[in-house]
Design a protein around this motif. Structure first.
Motif, PDB file in Angstrom:
ATOM      1  N   GLU A 176      42.700  48.214 -13.143  1.00  0.00           N
ATOM      2  CA  GLU A 176      43.181  49.471 -13.720  1.00  0.00           C
ATOM      3  C   GLU A 176      42.454  50.615 -13.023  1.00  0.00           C
ATOM      4  OE1 GLU A 176      44.206  50.021 -18.148  1.00  0.00           O
ATOM      5  OE2 GLU A 176      42.196  50.890 -17.930  1.00  0.00           O
ATOM      6  N   TRP A 177      43.217  51.628 -12.589  1.00  0.00           N
ATOM      7  CA  TRP A 177      42.591  52.742 -11.876  1.00  0.00           C
ATOM      8  C   TRP A 177      43.422  54.013 -12.003  1.00  0.00           C
ATOM      9  CZ3 TRP A 177      46.036  49.494  -9.639  1.00  0.00           C
ATOM     10  CH2 TRP A 177      46.916  49.991  -8.694  1.00  0.00           C
ATOM     11  N   ARG A 178      42.816  55.131 -11.584  1.00  0.00           N
ATOM     12  CA  ARG A 178      43.485  56.428 -11.545  1.00  0.00           C
ATOM     13  C   ARG A 178      43.360  56.985 -10.135  1.00  0.00           C
ATOM     14  NH1 ARG A 178      40.607  60.237 -13.887  1.00  0.00           N
ATOM     15  NH2 ARG A 178      42.342  61.635 -14.336  1.00  0.00           N
ATOM     16  N   TRP A 179      44.442  57.670  -9.681  1.00  0.00           N
ATOM     17  CA  TRP A 179      44.351  58.390  -8.416  1.00  0.00           C
ATOM     18  C   TRP A 179      45.334  59.552  -8.397  1.00  0.00           C
ATOM     19  CZ3 TRP A 179      45.960  53.869  -4.619  1.00  0.00           C
ATOM     20  CH2 TRP A 179      47.322  53.643  -4.694  1.00  0.00           C
ATOM     21  N   LYS A 180      45.115  60.442  -7.453  1.00  0.00           N
ATOM     22  CA  LYS A 180      45.999  61.580  -7.255  1.00  0.00           C
ATOM     23  C   LYS A 180      46.060  61.894  -5.767  1.00  0.00           C
ATOM     24  CE  LYS A 180      44.579  65.782  -8.400  1.00  0.00           C
ATOM     25  NZ  LYS A 180      44.282  67.036  -9.164  1.00  0.00           N
ATOM     26  N   ALA A 181      47.257  62.004  -5.222  1.00  0.00           N
ATOM     27  CA  ALA A 181      47.445  62.402  -3.830  1.00  0.00           C
ATOM     28  C   ALA A 181      47.942  63.844  -3.800  1.00  0.00           C
ATOM     29  CB  ALA A 181      48.452  61.494  -3.134  1.00  0.00           C
ATOM     30  N   GLU A 182      47.327  64.654  -2.937  1.00  0.00           N
ATOM     31  CA  GLU A 182      47.688  66.062  -2.864  1.00  0.00           C
ATOM     32  C   GLU A 182      49.141  66.262  -2.457  1.00  0.00           C
ATOM     33  OE1 GLU A 182      45.291  69.821  -1.199  1.00  0.00           O
ATOM     34  OE2 GLU A 182      45.916  68.428   0.378  1.00  0.00           O
ATOM     35  N   LYS A 183      49.595  65.469  -1.477  1.00  0.00           N
ATOM     36  CA  LYS A 183      50.955  65.610  -0.957  1.00  0.00           C
ATOM     37  C   LYS A 183      51.288  64.387  -0.107  1.00  0.00           C
ATOM     38  CE  LYS A 183      49.188  68.161   3.024  1.00  0.00           C
ATOM     39  NZ  LYS A 183      49.201  69.437   3.785  1.00  0.00           N
ATOM     40  N   PRO A 184      52.577  64.157   0.165  1.00  0.00           N
ATOM     41  CA  PRO A 184      52.932  63.088   1.106  1.00  0.00           C
ATOM     42  C   PRO A 184      52.420  63.426   2.508  1.00  0.00           C
ATOM     43  CG  PRO A 184      54.844  63.796  -0.179  1.00  0.00           C
ATOM     44  CD  PRO A 184      53.766  64.808  -0.420  1.00  0.00           C
ATOM     45  N   GLY A 219      48.099  61.631  12.746  1.00  0.00           N
ATOM     46  CA  GLY A 219      47.248  62.761  13.122  1.00  0.00           C
ATOM     47  C   GLY A 219      47.261  63.883  12.105  1.00  0.00           C
ATOM     48  N   ALA A 220      47.820  63.627  10.922  1.00  0.00           N
ATOM     49  CA  ALA A 220      47.933  64.653   9.882  1.00  0.00           C
ATOM     50  C   ALA A 220      46.619  64.795   9.111  1.00  0.00           C
ATOM     51  CB  ALA A 220      49.065  64.289   8.926  1.00  0.00           C
ATOM     52  N   SER A 221      46.608  65.762   8.201  1.00  0.00           N
ATOM     53  CA  SER A 221      45.494  65.937   7.274  1.00  0.00           C
ATOM     54  C   SER A 221      45.996  65.686   5.861  1.00  0.00           C
ATOM     55  CB  SER A 221      44.908  67.347   7.377  1.00  0.00           C
ATOM     56  OG  SER A 221      44.332  67.560   8.652  1.00  0.00           O
ATOM     57  N   THR A 222      45.177  65.026   5.050  1.00  0.00           N
ATOM     58  CA  THR A 222      45.563  64.768   3.672  1.00  0.00           C
ATOM     59  C   THR A 222      44.320  64.685   2.806  1.00  0.00           C
ATOM     60  OG1 THR A 222      47.046  63.431   2.285  1.00  0.00           O
ATOM     61  CG2 THR A 222      45.507  62.232   3.689  1.00  0.00           C
ATOM     62  N   ARG A 223      44.525  64.834   1.525  1.00  0.00           N
ATOM     63  CA  ARG A 223      43.428  64.731   0.550  1.00  0.00           C
ATOM     64  C   ARG A 223      43.922  63.937  -0.652  1.00  0.00           C
ATOM     65  NH1 ARG A 223      40.168  70.044  -1.108  1.00  0.00           N
ATOM     66  NH2 ARG A 223      39.069  69.436   0.820  1.00  0.00           N
ATOM     67  N   ALA A 224      43.043  63.102  -1.174  1.00  0.00           N
ATOM     68  CA  ALA A 224      43.350  62.331  -2.376  1.00  0.00           C
ATOM     69  C   ALA A 224      42.102  62.227  -3.228  1.00  0.00           C
ATOM     70  CB  ALA A 224      43.874  60.945  -2.012  1.00  0.00           C
ATOM     71  N   TRP A 225      42.303  61.916  -4.496  1.00  0.00           N
ATOM     72  CA  TRP A 225      41.198  61.747  -5.432  1.00  0.00           C
ATOM     73  C   TRP A 225      41.354  60.403  -6.133  1.00  0.00           C
ATOM     74  CZ3 TRP A 225      44.084  66.051  -4.676  1.00  0.00           C
ATOM     75  CH2 TRP A 225      43.408  67.225  -4.268  1.00  0.00           C
ATOM     76  N   PRO A 231      59.360  61.120  -6.053  1.00  0.00           N
ATOM     77  CA  PRO A 231      59.352  62.574  -6.267  1.00  0.00           C
ATOM     78  C   PRO A 231      58.635  62.947  -7.565  1.00  0.00           C
ATOM     79  CG  PRO A 231      61.508  61.865  -5.499  1.00  0.00           C
ATOM     80  CD  PRO A 231      60.715  60.610  -5.751  1.00  0.00           C
ATOM     81  N   GLY A 232      57.751  63.918  -7.473  1.00  0.00           N
ATOM     82  CA  GLY A 232      56.993  64.369  -8.630  1.00  0.00           C
ATOM     83  C   GLY A 232      55.616  63.755  -8.744  1.00  0.00           C
ATOM     84  N   ASP A 233      55.323  62.732  -7.947  1.00  0.00           N
ATOM     85  CA  ASP A 233      54.003  62.098  -8.014  1.00  0.00           C
ATOM     86  C   ASP A 233      52.915  62.946  -7.356  1.00  0.00           C
ATOM     87  OD1 ASP A 233      54.982  59.954  -9.382  1.00  0.00           O
ATOM     88  OD2 ASP A 233      54.875  58.527  -7.724  1.00  0.00           O
ATOM     89  N   ALA A 234      53.273  63.679  -6.300  1.00  0.00           N
ATOM     90  CA  ALA A 234      52.274  64.456  -5.562  1.00  0.00           C
ATOM     91  C   ALA A 234      51.600  65.477  -6.474  1.00  0.00           C
ATOM     92  CB  ALA A 234      52.913  65.152  -4.369  1.00  0.00           C
ATOM     93  N   GLY A 235      50.280  65.560  -6.377  1.00  0.00           N
ATOM     94  CA  GLY A 235      49.526  66.533  -7.153  1.00  0.00           C
ATOM     95  C   GLY A 235      49.308  66.159  -8.599  1.00  0.00           C
TER      96      GLY A 235
END
Length: 256
Positions: free
Chosen positions: A107-115, A240-246, A199-203
């Motif tokens: 069981e876990w939690r995460w959040k991705a800023e964007k695709p 080669g993109a930039s991304t952030r997740a928590w 759709p809607g998962d980002a952020g």
């Protein structure tokens, strides 16, 4: 420096072979959840800006590639792990100490800023994801195909370490619907189950729960062996993109 094998384990012999070798560390009590000595990690119990808990290491996926940066940060009223990738790939990993007969559920939690623009987990040159939960497994390698066994031997000669028998990932991906299974483009010994990315998962923070044993049996068609390692991976080295997740707390449970 030690490396991980599961994202891009090998290519055919006519192409340059890029071998990465998994290595994990001994479990430390600082990495355990609360005082009940269960495997997992409670980022919410770590002070903001503190070093990563003992027993967890940021390991490169491909030699020479930039490393994804992982840091404990404040998010609202709690602390979480923040992952920042910019053309980079490395995983925060821990040695496996999970008894799947007692705690088969994660069981876990995460959040991705964007695709990740241009990412496609079905294509080797585009195989990136903003968030992944990774498990590596031991098993009887004599049952593998001749190609897979030969690749394991090459990896051991080049890096001095065996590749895992199998790797299971839960991934954030927009290339397939949640529940879909995607094989690594280079080897069927790495299987990815899409759990986020619609759709809607980002952020948005998502709370997820999976039965590791059932999922392993579904994708590898046999019971799982011993877990040799588990961890987190945010990567953009192919696009080669930039991304952030928590990432929030991760815990292993008896079920259902």
């Amino acid at each position: 420096m030690r490396h991980l094998p599961f994202k891009r384990a090998w290519k055919r012999t006519a192409q340059p072979i890029r071998i990465v070798v998994y290595s994990a560390l001994l479990l430390s009590p600082l990495a355990l959840l609360a005082q009940d000595e269960k495997p997992g990690i409670a980022f919410s119990m770590i002070a903001t800006g503190a070093p990563l808990p003992a027993g967890w290491k940021n390991l490169p996926v491909v030699h020479g590639k930039p490393m994804t940066q992982y840091a404990v940060v404040q998010n609202g009223q709690t602390t979480v792990l923040q992952a920042d990738a910019s053309g980079s790939a490395s995983a925060l990993m821990h040695e496996g100490n999970i008894d799947l007969t007692q705690t088969p559920v994660v069981e876990w939690r995460w959040k991705a800023e964007k695709p990740i623009e241009g990412a496609d987990n079905r294509v080797g040159s585009k195989e990136d994801a903003p968030a992944r939960l990774v498990f590596t497994f031991d098993g009887d390698k004599t049952k593998l195909s001749l190609f897979d066994r030969a690749s394991i031997q090459v990896a051991k000669r080049l890096g001095g370490q065996d590749l895992p028998y199998a790797t299971l990932m839960y991934i954030w991906s927009t290339t397939a619907a949640p529940g879909s299974v995607i094989a690594n483009p280079h080897t069927g010994r790495v299987q990815m189950i899409v759990v986020s990315g619609k759709p809607g998962d980002a952020g948005q923070w998502q709370s997820l729960r999976r039965n590791i044993v059932q999922d392993y049996e579904k994708v590898f068609h046999e019971p799982p062996g011993r877990i040799t390692g588990y961890g987190l991976l945010t990567d953009t080295d192919n696009t080669g993109a930039s991304t952030r997740a928590w990432y929030g707390d991760i815990q292993f449970l008896s079920g259902p």
